[in-house]
Design a protein around this motif. Structure first.
Motif, PDB file in Angstrom:
ATOM      1  N   LEU A  76       0.202  -6.502   8.146  1.00  0.00           N
ATOM      2  CA  LEU A  76      -0.676  -5.430   8.620  1.00  0.00           C
ATOM      3  C   LEU A  76      -2.023  -6.045   8.928  1.00  0.00           C
ATOM      4  O   LEU A  76      -2.506  -6.883   8.165  1.00  0.00           O
ATOM      5  CB  LEU A  76      -0.834  -4.375   7.531  1.00  0.00           C
ATOM      6  N   ARG A 136      -5.865  -9.623   7.520  1.00  0.00           N
ATOM      7  CA  ARG A 136      -4.399  -9.556   7.454  1.00  0.00           C
ATOM      8  C   ARG A 136      -3.901  -9.360   6.028  1.00  0.00           C
ATOM      9  O   ARG A 136      -4.436  -9.942   5.085  1.00  0.00           O
ATOM     10  CB  ARG A 136      -3.810 -10.876   7.933  1.00  0.00           C
ATOM     11  N   LYS A 153      -2.933   2.333   4.468  1.00  0.00           N
ATOM     12  CA  LYS A 153      -4.387   2.124   4.545  1.00  0.00           C
ATOM     13  C   LYS A 153      -5.009   2.372   3.169  1.00  0.00           C
ATOM     14  O   LYS A 153      -5.848   1.590   2.706  1.00  0.00           O
ATOM     15  CB  LYS A 153      -4.988   3.071   5.594  1.00  0.00           C
ATOM     16  N   TRP A 161      -5.350  -0.372  13.716  1.00  0.00           N
ATOM     17  CA  TRP A 161      -4.378  -0.979  12.806  1.00  0.00           C
ATOM     18  C   TRP A 161      -3.191  -1.506  13.599  1.00  0.00           C
ATOM     19  O   TRP A 161      -2.764  -0.891  14.573  1.00  0.00           O
ATOM     20  CB  TRP A 161      -3.868   0.052  11.798  1.00  0.00           C
ATOM     21  N   SER A 189      -5.968  -4.986   9.742  1.00  0.00           N
ATOM     22  CA  SER A 189      -6.916  -3.867   9.694  1.00  0.00           C
ATOM     23  C   SER A 189      -7.817  -3.906  10.919  1.00  0.00           C
ATOM     24  O   SER A 189      -7.883  -4.934  11.613  1.00  0.00           O
ATOM     25  CB  SER A 189      -7.754  -3.970   8.422  1.00  0.00           C
ATOM     26  N   VAL A 241       0.869  -3.404  13.052  1.00  0.00           N
ATOM     27  CA  VAL A 241       1.953  -3.845  12.176  1.00  0.00           C
ATOM     28  C   VAL A 241       2.782  -4.868  12.942  1.00  0.00           C
ATOM     29  O   VAL A 241       3.192  -4.617  14.069  1.00  0.00           O
ATOM     30  CB  VAL A 241       2.858  -2.663  11.759  1.00  0.00           C
ATOM     31  N   ILE A 269       1.155   4.745   8.064  1.00  0.00           N
ATOM     32  CA  ILE A 269       0.003   3.830   7.998  1.00  0.00           C
ATOM     33  C   ILE A 269      -1.116   4.447   7.155  1.00  0.00           C
ATOM     34  O   ILE A 269      -1.906   3.737   6.527  1.00  0.00           O
ATOM     35  CB  ILE A 269      -0.513   3.475   9.417  1.00  0.00           C
ATOM     36  N   PRO A 313       1.512   2.187  14.109  1.00  0.00           N
ATOM     37  CA  PRO A 313       0.548   2.972  13.338  1.00  0.00           C
ATOM     38  C   PRO A 313      -0.196   3.979  14.217  1.00  0.00           C
ATOM     39  O   PRO A 313      -0.590   3.645  15.332  1.00  0.00           O
ATOM     40  CB  PRO A 313      -0.418   1.935  12.790  1.00  0.00           C
TER      41      PRO A 313
END
Ligand code: GTP
Ligand code: MN
Ligand code: MN
Length: 602
Positions: A251, A258, A519, A284, A253, A286, A515, A279
């Motif tokens: 993931l 990461r 988060k 974000w 941000s 993935v 997500i 997401p």
């Protein structure tokens, strides 16, 4: 396809001996050594088309893709016919079927006598994990099913390099598979040969798998559940690593930081969907590294690192749509093997949940015209796609890095209509292991059994742990101890995407909206939020969960996060009863967690 003794500079003597011995027993018409080449795959696909095992789809809609229709009795893993044949029955534990190894081998040798008559025996060398990774493990599967060989091409790394490395001394797992349907002289073959008698037998001490009578995925693609989970979990216990039923993702941000996570959900509970998540929150992303199995080990840096031992996806088709999982839909553009899906008039695939409207003129998974008023489904609920990871648009470019990726969080989950909140954070590693050990899920079509009935599925490994579940918990606790002393301990969370309202509808939007929960997990890791200390663990303050733009009211969110003490108590009692079946093997630390859970609820 070739004979390794002519193409390899060295001969893997023990593989040749293994093949010779089984050739004597199974008595195939021919033996073919496979090398994983494209040419080999094309030849096998042609052969299967000629035999009617597979049917080509419309090449303009779905290039170089095929549909296989299994026997109606050979559509899922058969847990009742799956055996862990350890020398000591105690080592298999109460969650596995056990037969003494000698007895099982005698039974199977009797059944195997001449079982490949009239068929070709394929020898398939493969690597689980990047071939030169310290975390990779090798195997050789013999099989009389071209469908299995082509599926292996898509699912794992089939290569002659494996034979070379075995010759140089690498250890390997012996995998023997036959559909158990010999052909008499001149007898015509059926589209999906298999046998009513089925055995999927594992010999953990000698690292062997003998599978008889089924051609279905989990029973026949032995590198997957049989090797990468059942045998590998026993290897991992002995060697100090972990083999888990987990997806693996990266993931990123909005700040560009990461994170890597693994998640263990029981079969058909959302791993592939999570692994390919798009997401809904801006910024974000993935990236997919694996969707079903992760192998984890502690690296030189003291961190838990993970690889995906597979190289393909064997995913649940029903429910997959451009809305729920667009990445999977894009992955399946072509070069895909579909099993037990429906076929449209135009020659493309269809399954329940792909589109709202059921297309006219479908052919159902049994190859018959689909009657939309019959109440029957057009695709089998466990219909699957088999496709190489290379086609996945969200695949991480470095997905096969031999070093693996460092894990920041471990997630457990299951399919629960109620009782389990949307997300719970474990207090520490041991509490997380306790949460993993109590995972339960409403049953799906991925295995035999009554759909909807709640069953305990610790670590999502109930059908896959190759040894006693109590020792398995002990191994997890031991890994935590090593991580504490050597490096960094990943956070552990439990999620439940599947709570339902009174009308039986899912409350949480799920899929790309998941997500929002991830988060929160990352913000917890970064120390941004405090949490509610509930009887089940740490839950978010509702205002800390970003539901901006979600189709969800604040009341509904509060409901999803609430712990109902009566339901929690009933669930704890059920978990307690389940864990008590492990007797003396239940680790003291888990017993202590149970006690603590009881006192928190009282
Ligand atoms: P195996 O490959 O059998 O181990 O299963 P899996 O864990 O990969 O399950 P998969 O992702 O294929 O999902 C199975 C079913 O759950 C599909 O019908 C999905 O549409 C559904 N599903 C997945 N994620 C969600 C979610 O977040 N919410 C809801 N409501 N359904 C989901
Ligand atoms: Mn699975
Ligand atoms: Mn999956």
């Amino acid at each position: 396809m070739n004979d390794p003794t002519t193409t390899l500079t060295v001969t893997p003597e023990d593989v040749v001996a293994f093949v010779d011995q089984w050739q004597d027993t199974l008595q195939p018409e021919a033996v073919v050594w496979c090398d994983g080449s494209t040419r080999e795959r094309h030849e096998l696909i042609q052969l299967m088309q000629d035999q009617g095992t597979i049917e080509p789809l419309n090449a303009e809609l779905r290039p170089y893709s095929f549909v296989a229709r299994s026997e109606p009795t050979d559509v899922a893993r058969v847990e009742s016919r799956t055996f862990v044949c350890s020398v000591d029955p105690e080592d298999a534990g109460p969650t596995n079927n056990w037969v003494a190894p000698d007895e099982m081998k005698n039974t199977l040798l009797d059944l195997s006598e001449g079982a490949m008559r009239g068929r070709t025996m394929y020898v398939v060398p493969f690597s689980m994990g990047p071939i030169d990774s310290p975390m990779a493990r090798y195997g050789v599967q013999i099989t009389d099913s071209p469908y299995v060989v082509v599926s292996l091409h898509l699912m794992v790394r089939v290569s002659n390099t494996v034979l070379q490395n075995i010759t140089a001394g690498a250890s390997w797992v012996k995998c023997v598979h036959t559909v158990g349907a010999p052909l008499a002289e001149g007898e015509e073959d059926v589209a999906w040969p298999c046998n009513d008698t089925k055995y999927i037998s594992h010999f953990p001490e000698t690292r062997e798998i003998w599978s008889f009578g089924s051609a279905y995925g989990g029973n026949a693609l032995l590198p997957k559940k049989a090797f990468a989970l059942r045998i590998a979990s026993a290897m991992a216990r002995d060697e100090g690593w972990m083999a888990e039923h987990m997806l693996l993702v990266r993931l990123t941000s909005p700040e560009g930081k990461r994170y890597h996570m693994v998640a263990a959900f029981p079969s058909a509970c959302g791993k592939t969907n999570f692994a390919m998540m798009q997401p809904v929150l801006d910024g974000w992303s993935v990236e997919t590294l694996g969707d079903d199995i992760a192998w984890l080990a502690i690296g030189d840096d003291g961190r838990l690192r993970a690889i995906n031992p597979e190289a393909g996806f064997f995913g649940v088709a029903p429910g997959t749509s451009h809305k729920t999982n667009p990445v999977a839909m894009d992955t399946l553009w072509g070069h895909t093997m579909f099993t037990n899906v429906a076929v449209t008039q135009e020659g493309d695939v269809w399954w329940e949940g792909m589109t709202k409207e059921v297309p006219e003129g479908l052919t159902n998974w049994r190859g018959e015209p689909h009657d939309p008023h019959s109440g029957h489904r057009a695709a089998h609920p466990n219909a699957r796609f088999t496709v190489s990871v290379d086609q996945c648009p969200s695949l991480a470019a470095d997905w096969d890095n031999p070093e693996g990726v460092p894990i920041d969080a471990i997630i457990f989950g299951g399919r629960r209509s109620d009782t389990v909140p949307l997300v719970v954070e474990a207090r520490d590693w041991d509490h997380g292991v306790y949460l993993g050990s109590t995972i339960a899920s409403e049953q799906t079509a991925a295995a035999e059994g009554t759909i909807g009935v709640l069953r305990r599925d610790p670590f999502a490994m109930l059908p896959f742990a190759g040894y006693h579940m109590g020792d398995y918990m002990k191994h997890w606790l031991g890994m935590g101890e090593r991580l504490r002393s050597q490096g960094r301990v990943p956070r552990i969370f439990q999620v439940n995407w599947f709570q339902k309202d009174e009308d039986g509808r899912f409350i949480w939007p799920g899929f790309g909206d998941n997500i929002r929960v991830v988060k929160w997990m990352i913000e917890r890791i970064e120390g941004q939020h405090s949490a509610n200390d509930t009887a089940l663990g740490l839950t978010p303050h509702p205002e800390d969960l970003d539901i901006d733009g979600a189709e969800l009211s604040e009341e509904a969110l509060a409901g999803l996060l609430r712990v109902d003490p009566d339901l929690a108590r009933a669930d704890l009692n059920a978990a307690d009863e389940f864990l008590s079946t492990f007797g003396d093997k239940l680790p003291e630390a888990i017993r202590a967690q149970l006690q603590a859970a009881h006192s928190r609820l009282d």
